[in-house]
Enzyme design. Structure first.
Site, short mmCIF file in Angstrom:
data_model
loop_
_atom_site.label_atom_id
_atom_site.label_comp_id
_atom_site.label_asym_id
_atom_site.label_seq_id
_atom_site.Cartn_x
_atom_site.Cartn_y
_atom_site.Cartn_z
N ASP A 466 -3.49 5.36 9.57
CA ASP A 466 -2.77 4.72 8.65
C ASP A 466 -1.66 5.12 8.13
O ASP A 466 -1.21 6.25 8.76
CB ASP A 466 -4.01 4.54 7.51
CG ASP A 466 -3.62 3.71 6.36
OD1 ASP A 466 -2.77 3.48 5.94
OD2 ASP A 466 -4.49 3.81 5.63
N ASP A 523 -2.83 -5.11 2.04
CA ASP A 523 -4.59 -4.20 1.45
C ASP A 523 -4.58 -5.92 0.50
O ASP A 523 -5.40 -5.39 -0.29
CB ASP A 523 -3.39 -3.18 0.37
CG ASP A 523 -3.44 -2.25 1.51
OD1 ASP A 523 -4.08 -2.14 1.95
OD2 ASP A 523 -3.29 -0.93 1.01
C1 GLA Z 1 -4.71 2.43 2.53
C2 GLA Z 1 -5.11 1.48 3.58
C3 GLA Z 1 -6.62 0.80 2.66
C4 GLA Z 1 -7.17 2.18 2.74
C5 GLA Z 1 -6.41 2.62 2.32
C6 GLA Z 1 -7.81 4.90 2.18
O1 GLA Z 1 -3.83 2.20 1.36
O2 GLA Z 1 -3.45 0.09 3.34
O3 GLA Z 1 -6.61 -0.45 3.77
O4 GLA Z 1 -7.52 2.15 3.80
O5 GLA Z 1 -5.59 3.78 2.44
O6 GLA Z 1 -6.70 5.60 1.09
#
Ligand code: GLA
Length: 719
Positions: A466, A523
């Site tokens: 991430d 997301d």
């Molecule tokens: C980001 C990602 C999510 C998740 C969160 C965890 O927002 O896009 O899918 O993994 O971090 O904190």
């Protein structure tokens, strides 16, 4: 590939004899990709070459010197006596009337105005490199091209060498002309949970300037451009496609010059090279010409990404169905709960369990612990082994979340090394975090050691990687540092696949995809939003790399509720997974999900290698695509109903790229789900039909009436 040098002139010119070149001498080169496109470069004497032709293939015996002179524009009142070249790197010193391709200063800050002259060239099976010198300023410029007859992508990059350190402000990848038969260009905007929004901008005098100064590819700035010619649609007409493969933020210039010519420039965001140096290189610019509509560009990008860019740990391994626990438990990790969820996920058909954020440091929320990459003993007193063993006992593999380039001020590492953070002490935080300074070797070593410690003692085959905030400022060294860390980990853990995530689709480009195998596209698990996002992302991204998960019944990012069937089919359009808490599913929902997942598994062998062809839907409420094998023997059509239609009866859905004379069997595979309000009996509702390719492409399929937020799924097979 064919790289043909026009020998009549060039062979007579010994390298290094630039000064002797007569201004009327013409050098030409052509790049052919075996049938879809020809690109012709030509230069007067020793000057930088221009693209004098790019489009449909030209005959092998076309006289390229004639093209060079025939390409020249007339001159009238109020113009210079000759139109300055729109070269691969337009030079300010030659009175170029638009943005130059190179802007730099000497070590002491003096602006340089380079003027390049032919130095040499290298031709190989794969491509062509042309080198030009500016002896007065001690500079060498190289243009590096390669064609790919299988994907129809031409790659192009520019390299600058200097005899002493210089400051770079702007270096464009090779500059291409844009067609003048085009009324508009399509580039991309977006936001968190709303990635890949297409922007259509009419051409007009002056320039469209896109610059991403966030330091990462970003939701807002996917580095791509499509230039359709008048009348081009998804399935027909001519178009040009561009993608800049770099994760640090790009700059694009699409400029119409006062004389009407148009130029396209792509490069790193300006001034992101923060130190003087003797060598600079653009990232690769991927370009293609299509005579089969936007789909021709899309399929080229999809194939090139899947077959040339991504390196798969095991190419023959089928993409497993994912389960990701983020939206089920967030930071609240409890071993028995996760084990129960894993049992249910496996029962639904999942094959890989991904443990998301929350397993390390004291990570009970998003305010702390990033960079403290050790397992949280409060949540996992016996480490991760009990969970991993449990997941393995269910026949699933195990993946884990990291956000390697980030640090919370509230972390042990920040307390010990505040100087490891990038940017000022008083900077604005993003999600309560800072970025680490990835240009520092000690930072990279530290993260590497922490990650390697987890990967080497556990059987882990997947990282969700991430990057949840923008950088305080753009910095090419930061991007190179991230690449170096990923490359090192991949070299030492070659069986581990990596998913590129940045709050969803904030880091998607061919640069990061050289090092990763999947993208977390968004997301948003809202099926309706996802339908649109993945449809537009298919202009560049193939099925195999595009993650798509079945989210919770009530979507966590939009608050909307969609039926499981719609959610499952939208996920089944790409690399399928689940992200809801499976304990919320009732029996019907679980049965539907099991069924769609089984369908996906049954078809993935060919689907993951298929092209996504976006259909020209006659009904703006329907977003439809045809996923088809390369030889066209098999396809599936997904017709997603994104809204209620204006007209009462569904409009025919025309297919594309079929053999007119062949016959196809078409089966509406979920016809049993037609609602009671669908009272008639269109043939597809009754069972398979057998029709010609010509009928499918010129008349189109009549689908049963349906509610909005539903998906018709049609299987097609050539007989
Ligand atoms: C980001 C990602 C999510 C998740 C969160 C965890 O927002 O896009 O899918 O993994 O971090 O904190």
């Amino acid at each position: 590939m064919d790289v043909v040098l026009d020998n009549s002139v060039a062979d007579a010119l010994p390298l290094g004899a630039k000064a002797a070149v007569d201004q009327r001498d013409v050098r030409t080169w052509r790049l052919d990709d075996d049938g879809r496109q020809t690109m012709v470069l030509a230069a007067m004497g020793g000057r930088l070459p221009q693209v004098v032709y790019w489009g449909a293939p030209l005959p092998a015996d076309e006289d390229l010197s004639t093209l060079q002179s025939a390409h020249e524009l007339d001159v009238t009142g109020g113009m210079l006596d000759e139109n300055p070249d729109l070269s691969l790197c337009p030079e300010a010193i030659r009175t170029f009337p638009g943005q130059p391709g190179l802007i730099l200063r000497d070590g002491d800050g003096t602006p340089l105005l380079p003027k390049f002259c032919y130095n040499g060239e290298e031709r190989s099976e794969e491509g062509l490199t042309l080198t030009y010198n500016d002896d007065a300023n001690g500079l060498t410029l190289a243009f590096i091209f390669a064609t790919d007859p299988s994907t129809r992508i031409i790659t192009a990059k520019t390299r600058l060498d200097a005899t002493r350190p210089v400051h770079l402000h702007w270096l464009a990848a090779p500059v291409f002309p844009a067609p003048q038969q085009s009324d508009e260009m399509i580039d991309f905007a977006g936001r968190w949970t709303g990635e890949f929004q297409t922007n259509r901008t009419p051409w007009s005098a002056g320039m469209r300037y896109r610059e991403n100064r966030t330091g990462r590819t970003g939701h807002e700035h996917f580095p791509g451009l499509l230039v359709p010619l008048r009348g081009c649609t998804n399935t027909q007409g001519e178009a040009y496609g561009f993608h800049y493969g770099w994760s640090g933020g790009h700059k694009m210039i699409a400029e119409e010059l006062p004389d009407g010519r148009r130029q396209i420039q792509f490069g790193h965001a300006a001034r992101m090279e923060t130190k003087p140096a003797t060598t600079f290189q653009s990232a690769t610019l991927y370009v293609t010409y299509s005579h089969t509509g936007l789909n021709g560009c899309a399929v080229s990008f999809q194939r090139h990404l899947r077959d040339r860019i991504v390196t798969w740990p095991d190419k023959d391994r089928l993409r497993p169905v994912h389960y990701n626990c983020w939206e089920a438990v967030y930071f609240d990790h409890k071993l028995p709960v996760l084990q129960d969820i894993a049992n249910r996920a496996a029962d639904l058909g999942a094959e890989r369990f991904v443990l998301d954020d929350g397993w390390f440091g004291q990570r009970d929320d998003d305010t702390r612990s990033l960079s403290d990459w050790t397992v949280d003993p409060r949540k996992y007193p016996d480490g991760l082994t009990p969970l991993i063993d449990h997941v393995h006992s269910l026949g699933m593999t195990f993946g884990i979340w990291f956000e390697p380039e980030m640090i919370n001020p509230d972390s042990d590492i920040h307390r010990a090394h505040p100087d490891w953070a990038l940017g000022g002490e008083d900077q604005t935080l993003g999600r309560q975090q800072k970025a680490l300074n990835m240009s520092l070797p000690e930072v990279r070593d530290f993260i590497y050691d922490r990650m390697a410690a987890i990967l080497s003692v556990h059987q882990i085959d997947y990282i969700k990687w991430d990057h949840n905030r923008v950088l305080p400022m753009p910095d090419a060294d930061q991007t190179r540092g991230s690449y170096a860390l990923i490359d090192r980990l991949r070299a030492d853990f070659p069986h581990v696949e990596i998913e590129s995530c940045a709050s969803g689709g904030g880091r998607i480009d061919f640069g990061i995809m050289q090092r990763t195998q999947r993208v977390w596209l968004s997301d948003s698990n809202d099926a309706l939003e996802r339908l649109r996002i993945q449809h537009d992302a298919a202009l560049f991204l193939p099925i195999a790399v595009t993650g798509s998960h079945v989210g919770p019944r009530r979507c966590h990012t939009s608050g909307r509720i969609f039926d499981i069937s719609f959610r499952a089919w939208v996920a089944a359009q790409r690399h399928m997974g689940f992200e809801m808490d499976p304990r919320e599913l009732d029996e019907r929902e679980a049965a539907v999900l099991r069924e769609v997942t089984a369908w996906w598994k049954h078809n993935r062998t060919w689907m993951l290698d298929a092209d996504i062809l976006r259909l020209d839907s006659a009904d703006k409420a329907v977003l439809a695509e045809q996923q088809m094998t390369r030889d066209g023997d098999k396809f599936v059509v997904f017709a997603g109903k994104a809204a209620t239609s204006d007209q009462i009866a569904p409009r025919p859905l025309r297919l594309t790229a079929l053999d007119e004379t062949a016959r196809y069997r078409i089966t509406l595979m979920n016809r049993k789900t037609a609602p009671a309000l669908s009272r008639g009996m269109p043939a597809l509702k009754d069972g398979p039909i057998e029709v010609s390719g010509a009928w499918l492409m010129h008349h189109g399929l009549i689908l049963p009436w349906n509610f909005p937020d539903t998906m018709w799924v049609l299987e097609g097979e050539r007989l």
